[in-house]
Write a protein that holds these residues in place. Structure first.
Motif, PDB file in Angstrom:
ATOM      1  N   GLU A  81       0.876   4.180  -2.796  1.00 41.04           N
ATOM      2  CA  GLU A  81       0.721   5.624  -2.550  1.00 41.04           C
ATOM      3  C   GLU A  81       1.780   6.426  -3.302  1.00 41.04           C
ATOM      4  O   GLU A  81       1.498   7.502  -3.815  1.00 41.04           O
ATOM      5  CB  GLU A  81       0.764   5.941  -1.044  1.00 41.04           C
ATOM      6  CG  GLU A  81      -0.462   5.473  -0.254  1.00 41.04           C
ATOM      7  CD  GLU A  81      -1.798   5.951  -0.852  1.00 41.04           C
ATOM      8  OE1 GLU A  81      -1.847   7.044  -1.448  1.00 41.04           O
ATOM      9  OE2 GLU A  81      -2.784   5.196  -0.743  1.00 41.04           O
ATOM     10  N   THR A  82       2.996   5.884  -3.355  1.00 40.50           N
ATOM     11  CA  THR A  82       4.053   6.551  -4.106  1.00 40.50           C
ATOM     12  C   THR A  82       3.657   6.670  -5.576  1.00 40.50           C
ATOM     13  O   THR A  82       3.818   7.733  -6.196  1.00 40.50           O
ATOM     14  CB  THR A  82       5.386   5.763  -3.991  1.00 40.50           C
ATOM     15  OG1 THR A  82       5.671   5.573  -2.602  1.00 40.50           O
ATOM     16  CG2 THR A  82       6.529   6.481  -4.656  1.00 40.50           C
ATOM     17  N   TYR A 136       0.821  -1.215   0.000  1.00 39.61           N
ATOM     18  CA  TYR A 136       0.000   0.000   0.000  1.00 39.61           C
ATOM     19  C   TYR A 136       0.855   1.267   0.000  1.00 39.61           C
ATOM     20  O   TYR A 136       0.474   2.281  -0.577  1.00 39.61           O
ATOM     21  CB  TYR A 136      -0.995  -0.001   1.180  1.00 39.61           C
ATOM     22  CG  TYR A 136      -0.409   0.450   2.497  1.00 39.61           C
ATOM     23  CD1 TYR A 136      -0.427   1.794   2.870  1.00 39.61           C
ATOM     24  CD2 TYR A 136       0.185  -0.469   3.363  1.00 39.61           C
ATOM     25  CE1 TYR A 136       0.129   2.218   4.068  1.00 39.61           C
ATOM     26  CE2 TYR A 136       0.740  -0.067   4.554  1.00 39.61           C
ATOM     27  CZ  TYR A 136       0.703   1.277   4.908  1.00 39.61           C
ATOM     28  OH  TYR A 136       1.268   1.683   6.082  1.00 39.61           O
ATOM     29  N   GLU A 137       2.058   1.155   0.639  1.00 36.19           N
ATOM     30  CA  GLU A 137       2.950   2.326   0.658  1.00 36.19           C
ATOM     31  C   GLU A 137       3.509   2.605  -0.734  1.00 36.19           C
ATOM     32  O   GLU A 137       3.592   3.746  -1.178  1.00 36.19           O
ATOM     33  CB  GLU A 137       4.123   2.097   1.631  1.00 36.19           C
ATOM     34  CG  GLU A 137       3.704   2.025   3.082  1.00 36.19           C
ATOM     35  CD  GLU A 137       4.829   1.525   4.001  1.00 36.19           C
ATOM     36  OE1 GLU A 137       4.884   2.009   5.139  1.00 36.19           O
ATOM     37  OE2 GLU A 137       5.621   0.658   3.564  1.00 36.19           O
TER      38      GLU A 137
END
Ligand SMILES: [Zn+2]
Length: 240
Positions: free
Chosen positions: A231-232, A227-228
């Motif tokens: 987001e990027t 998920y990180e």
């Protein structure tokens, strides 16, 4: 944005995600397709759908390709490329953004051979180079090895489960459908090493050629929670 609601990208775009085996290309493509209306072009699934469509047994080309597919051989590269081109034409016609996660993998698929049009020329014609983006997920080889060898997939729906070794049965059933988890036969250390080598030799050099071709290339750290990384990508592609 409310969860579960898809948002259409402001303008249609074509995205190609590169990365070694286990980099999370498919996961990132799925996340983009679930949240932002991207169509995830999955080569394997596209091939399967065509080979097993009703009436396929009457088409000599499909019969030939089906034999290869079932024996584990690679399907004919020019045939696969023609399927990918057909997909792109239909999606562009429908004004849909596309994301590729495991294709193109080598020079012929990307740039063709003078006789056959490669995927990049077609994407450039349909979407425009300025609407094409290449993402390179950076994952060290050791991490790639580790991820592939500890990945299980659901025997029913194919959902991958990361970080579970076959000798370490923390989770035995799929979270989505309850199906039995298994290790893919391709995910043994020798096969993973071979796939890493193929990536370095055949796929990685494509990235430089794409840059020279005039497509924006972004390197993104592929280590971290999916998920990180998602987001990027969302920020980078200015989706939200
Ligand atoms: Zn399942």
């Amino acid at each position: 944005m409310k969860p579960g609601r898809q948002a259409r990208p402001p303008a249609r775009q074509a995205l190609i995600i590169f990365g070694p085996p286990g980099a999370g290309k498919g996961t990132q493509a799925e996340l983009l397709s679930k949240r932002f209306f991207f169509f995830h072009v999955d080569t394997g699934r596209s091939i399967e759908r065509i080979l097993y469509a009703p009436g396929a047994e009457n088409d000599p080309v499909l019969v030939r390709e089906r034999k290869k597919f079932e024996s584990g051989e690679l399907c004919t590269p020019s045939w696969v490329l023609s399927i990918m081109r057909d997909r792109v034409m239909r999606l562009a016609l429908a004004d849909v953004s596309v994301v590729f996660s495991g294709y193109p993998r080598e020079e012929f698929q990307a740039f063709g051979d003078g006789k056959e049009q490669g995927l990049l020329d077609l994407l450039a014609a349909e979407y425009g180079k300025e609407r094409m983006t290449v993402i390179q997920l950076l994952v060290p080889s050791e991490e790639s090895m580790k991820r592939n060898s500890t990945r299980l997939i659901c025997s029913v729906c194919g959902l991958p489960v990361m970080g579970v070794g076959s000798s370490d049965p923390i989770q035995v059933a799929c979270n989505f459908c309850g199906g039995k988890l298994m290790q893919r036969s391709l995910d043994n250390p020798e096969d993973i090493r071979a796939r890493l080598e193929v990536y370095k030799k055949q796929t990685f050099p494509l990235i430089e050629r794409m840059r020279a071709y005039g497509i924006a290339v972004h390197e993104v750290n592929g280590v971290g929670a999916p998920y990180e990384i998602h987001e990027t990508l969302v920020k980078l592609l200015e989706l939200a």
